[in-house]
Design a protein around this motif. Structure first.
Motif, mmCIF file in Angstrom:
data_model
loop_
_atom_site.group_PDB
_atom_site.id
_atom_site.type_symbol
_atom_site.label_atom_id
_atom_site.label_comp_id
_atom_site.label_asym_id
_atom_site.label_seq_id
_atom_site.Cartn_x
_atom_site.Cartn_y
_atom_site.Cartn_z
ATOM 1 N N ASP A 61 80.387 109.920 82.676
ATOM 2 C CA ASP A 61 79.266 109.018 82.935
ATOM 3 C C ASP A 61 79.129 107.987 81.824
ATOM 4 O O ASP A 61 79.208 108.323 80.642
ATOM 5 N N GLY A 62 78.867 106.734 82.222
ATOM 6 C CA GLY A 62 78.638 105.662 81.268
ATOM 7 C C GLY A 62 77.260 105.071 81.427
ATOM 8 O O GLY A 62 76.297 105.773 81.761
ATOM 9 N N SER A 63 77.146 103.767 81.256
ATOM 10 C CA SER A 63 75.838 103.114 81.238
ATOM 11 C C SER A 63 75.155 103.085 82.601
ATOM 12 O O SER A 63 73.949 102.834 82.688
ATOM 13 N N SER A 64 75.887 103.338 83.681
ATOM 14 C CA SER A 64 75.265 103.362 85.010
ATOM 15 C C SER A 64 74.438 104.610 85.247
ATOM 16 O O SER A 64 73.711 104.698 86.238
ATOM 17 N N GLY A 124 77.103 92.569 74.603
ATOM 18 C CA GLY A 124 76.129 92.423 73.529
ATOM 19 C C GLY A 124 76.681 92.899 72.195
ATOM 20 O O GLY A 124 77.802 93.391 72.087
ATOM 21 N N LEU A 125 75.876 92.775 71.170
ATOM 22 C CA LEU A 125 76.286 93.081 69.800
ATOM 23 C C LEU A 125 75.782 94.464 69.411
ATOM 24 O O LEU A 125 74.573 94.714 69.389
ATOM 25 N N TYR A 126 76.710 95.367 69.089
ATOM 26 C CA TYR A 126 76.324 96.713 68.695
ATOM 27 C C TYR A 126 76.349 96.826 67.172
ATOM 28 O O TYR A 126 77.335 96.445 66.540
ATOM 29 N N PRO A 127 75.289 97.333 66.528
ATOM 30 C CA PRO A 127 75.279 97.466 65.067
ATOM 31 C C PRO A 127 75.903 98.797 64.646
ATOM 32 O O PRO A 127 75.699 99.816 65.299
ATOM 33 N N ASN A 128 76.660 98.802 63.563
ATOM 34 C CA ASN A 128 77.243 100.070 63.115
ATOM 35 C C ASN A 128 76.256 100.879 62.283
ATOM 36 O O ASN A 128 76.567 101.996 61.876
ATOM 37 N N ALA A 129 75.071 100.332 62.045
ATOM 38 C CA ALA A 129 74.001 101.059 61.348
ATOM 39 C C ALA A 129 72.681 100.723 62.026
ATOM 40 O O ALA A 129 72.435 99.563 62.381
ATOM 41 N N GLN A 138 68.515 100.121 62.506
ATOM 42 C CA GLN A 138 67.490 99.480 61.690
ATOM 43 C C GLN A 138 66.671 100.519 60.929
ATOM 44 O O GLN A 138 66.348 100.341 59.762
ATOM 45 N N ASN A 139 66.337 101.615 61.583
ATOM 46 C CA ASN A 139 65.588 102.703 60.947
ATOM 47 C C ASN A 139 65.903 103.985 61.703
ATOM 48 O O ASN A 139 66.914 104.042 62.411
ATOM 49 N N ASN A 140 65.074 104.980 61.589
ATOM 50 C CA ASN A 140 65.385 106.258 62.234
ATOM 51 C C ASN A 140 65.079 106.282 63.726
ATOM 52 O O ASN A 140 65.206 107.317 64.366
ATOM 53 N N SER A 141 64.677 105.152 64.284
ATOM 54 C CA SER A 141 64.475 105.051 65.729
ATOM 55 C C SER A 141 65.679 104.359 66.348
ATOM 56 O O SER A 141 66.042 103.253 65.952
ATOM 57 N N SER A 142 66.306 105.004 67.315
ATOM 58 C CA SER A 142 67.478 104.416 67.966
ATOM 59 C C SER A 142 67.105 103.293 68.920
ATOM 60 O O SER A 142 67.981 102.614 69.459
ATOM 61 N N ASP A 143 65.792 103.074 69.150
ATOM 62 C CA ASP A 143 65.343 102.032 70.072
ATOM 63 C C ASP A 143 65.220 100.660 69.422
ATOM 64 O O ASP A 143 65.016 99.663 70.116
ATOM 65 N N ASP A 144 65.319 100.593 68.098
ATOM 66 C CA ASP A 144 65.096 99.337 67.391
ATOM 67 C C ASP A 144 66.399 98.566 67.194
ATOM 68 O O ASP A 144 67.396 99.122 66.727
ATOM 69 N N ALA A 145 66.383 97.287 67.545
ATOM 70 C CA ALA A 145 67.528 96.414 67.318
ATOM 71 C C ALA A 145 67.534 95.940 65.868
ATOM 72 O O ALA A 145 66.565 96.100 65.132
ATOM 73 N N ASN A 163 71.003 103.102 70.756
ATOM 74 C CA ASN A 163 71.126 104.074 71.851
ATOM 75 C C ASN A 163 71.639 103.436 73.137
ATOM 76 O O ASN A 163 71.718 104.089 74.174
ATOM 77 N N VAL A 164 72.001 102.149 73.089
ATOM 78 C CA VAL A 164 72.528 101.464 74.264
ATOM 79 C C VAL A 164 74.024 101.751 74.388
ATOM 80 O O VAL A 164 74.773 101.612 73.426
ATOM 81 N N GLN A 165 74.447 102.150 75.573
ATOM 82 C CA GLN A 165 75.867 102.389 75.814
ATOM 83 C C GLN A 165 76.572 101.067 76.092
ATOM 84 O O GLN A 165 76.056 100.220 76.833
#
Length: 341
Positions: free
Chosen positions: A167-170, A185-190, A192-199, A211-213
């Motif tokens: 299973d992937g992003s679908s 899109g642009l995926y960061p290797n680190a 922003q903070n301890n929340s995976s929801d923050d860009a 947390n985006v696939q």
């Protein structure tokens, strides 16, 4: 001093590039079956933690810098290396130096090229081409260091097959045995903070949340796009914390063979080519290789630059009790220059 024509700098794409994720470790290539499909075993357990599921295996035993076994071949792992269909790099400078440039002092360097906009390379395994640059001059002499300045935004395009549905992003239940890079899109290797929801706000634009696939899967191959990753820090940590004063410099274990063998060191730089002190200002990577054997440049020297695509990227999977593929991650360019005098 002699002028060397641009056709004397040949770039041999598909020959040398470091495996997966710009941290301290490498990845073995994913184990595949006789049909060439990646073997996925969602029931495999982490050998050190029975609560985690490690669904794939690497094909090679890996060693740390001291020669100790870091990973034993064919044991469960949450990620494994793949060869991308295409790997995209943007180079701003490349040269050779008599003194170590890893502190961003390039006064001893002779450059093959310098480009403010950068020279974009689409690297494919086994494909060679001549680098399109102006004529250049290199003074004869002894040079112990190779220097490359490149963007910290790396692009990768890949598609492949698994032996079972993944299973992937679908979403759950919408996958299949075919998977591909699906999010440009642009995926960061680190994070922003301890929340995976923050860009993360970067020089190259606002990133995706961690947390985006950026992979999708289905019963047949979908539209394959370049997935992009911004390498924002080498050290462990969040992007809410500052980098070191020297741009988060990291020295890798020795790489290469023969005359191109050496120890690489990388630092994060800003768009103005000074050390980046935050993830948000990191735009480039200053890459220095301290060579075991110095280049001896004469008036008749020729040059060949090599970049490897094999195991240049890694696939990272969920460690939960599922069959989810999380993302594709970029590798760090392992760039070698061979000089023939």
């Amino acid at each position: 001093m002699k002028t060397f024509n641009l056709n004397k700098l040949t770039i041999l794409l598909g020959l040398f590039l470091v495996s997966a994720f710009f941290t301290t470790s490498a990845n073995a290539l994913c184990v595949v079956n006789g049909a060439g499909a990646i073997v996925f075993d969602g029931a495999a357990k982490n050998p050190q933690d029975a609560n985690e599921f490690y669904p794939v295996k690497g094909d090679t035993t890996l060693y740390d810098i001291n020669g100790n076994v870091d990973y034993t071949a064919n044991t469960p792992t949450p990620d494994c290396g793949i060869t991308p269909d295409t790997y995209k790099l943007n180079l701003y400078k490349m040269g050779i130096c008599k003194a170590n440039p890893d502190l961003n002092d390039l006064t001893s360097c002779q450059m093959f090229f310098e480009s403010a906009a950068g020279i974009e390379l689409d690297i494919q395994a086994g494909v060679s081409t001549t680098l399109d640059i102006p004529e250049f001059t290199i003074d004869p002499g002894t040079y112990q260091y190779l220097y490359v300045l490149l963007s910290n935004k790396l692009g990768m395009k890949w598609s492949g097959r698994f032996n079972v549905a993944v299973d992937g992003s679908s979403g759950d239940g919408n996958g299949g045995t075919y998977c591909w890079t699906s999010n440009a899109g642009l995926y960061p290797n680190a994070p922003q903070n301890n929340s995976s929801d923050d860009a993360v706000t970067t020089v190259h634009g606002t990133s995706l949340a961690t947390n985006v696939q950026n992979m999708d899967c289905g019963t047949s191959e979908g539209t394959v796009v370049f997935a992009n990753e911004a390498l924002l820090r080498f050290s462990q940590g969040y992007c809410s914390a500052d980098l070191g004063a020297n741009g988060d410099k990291y020295t890798f274990e020795k790489m290469g063979v023969g005359a191109a063998r050496g120890t690489p060191t990388a630092s994060l730089l800003t768009s103005a080519d000074v050390f980046a002190t935050t993830c948000q200002t990191a735009a480039k990577i200053g890459w220095t290789t301290a060579l075991d054997t110095s280049y001896n440049v004469t008036e008749d020297s020729t040059f060949a630059l090599s970049v490897k695509a094999t195991d240049a990227n890694s696939l990272k999977f969920s460690t939960g009790d599922n069959n989810d593929i999380d993302k594709i991650q970029s590798g760090a360019p392992k760039i070698f220059l061979n000089v023939t005098d």
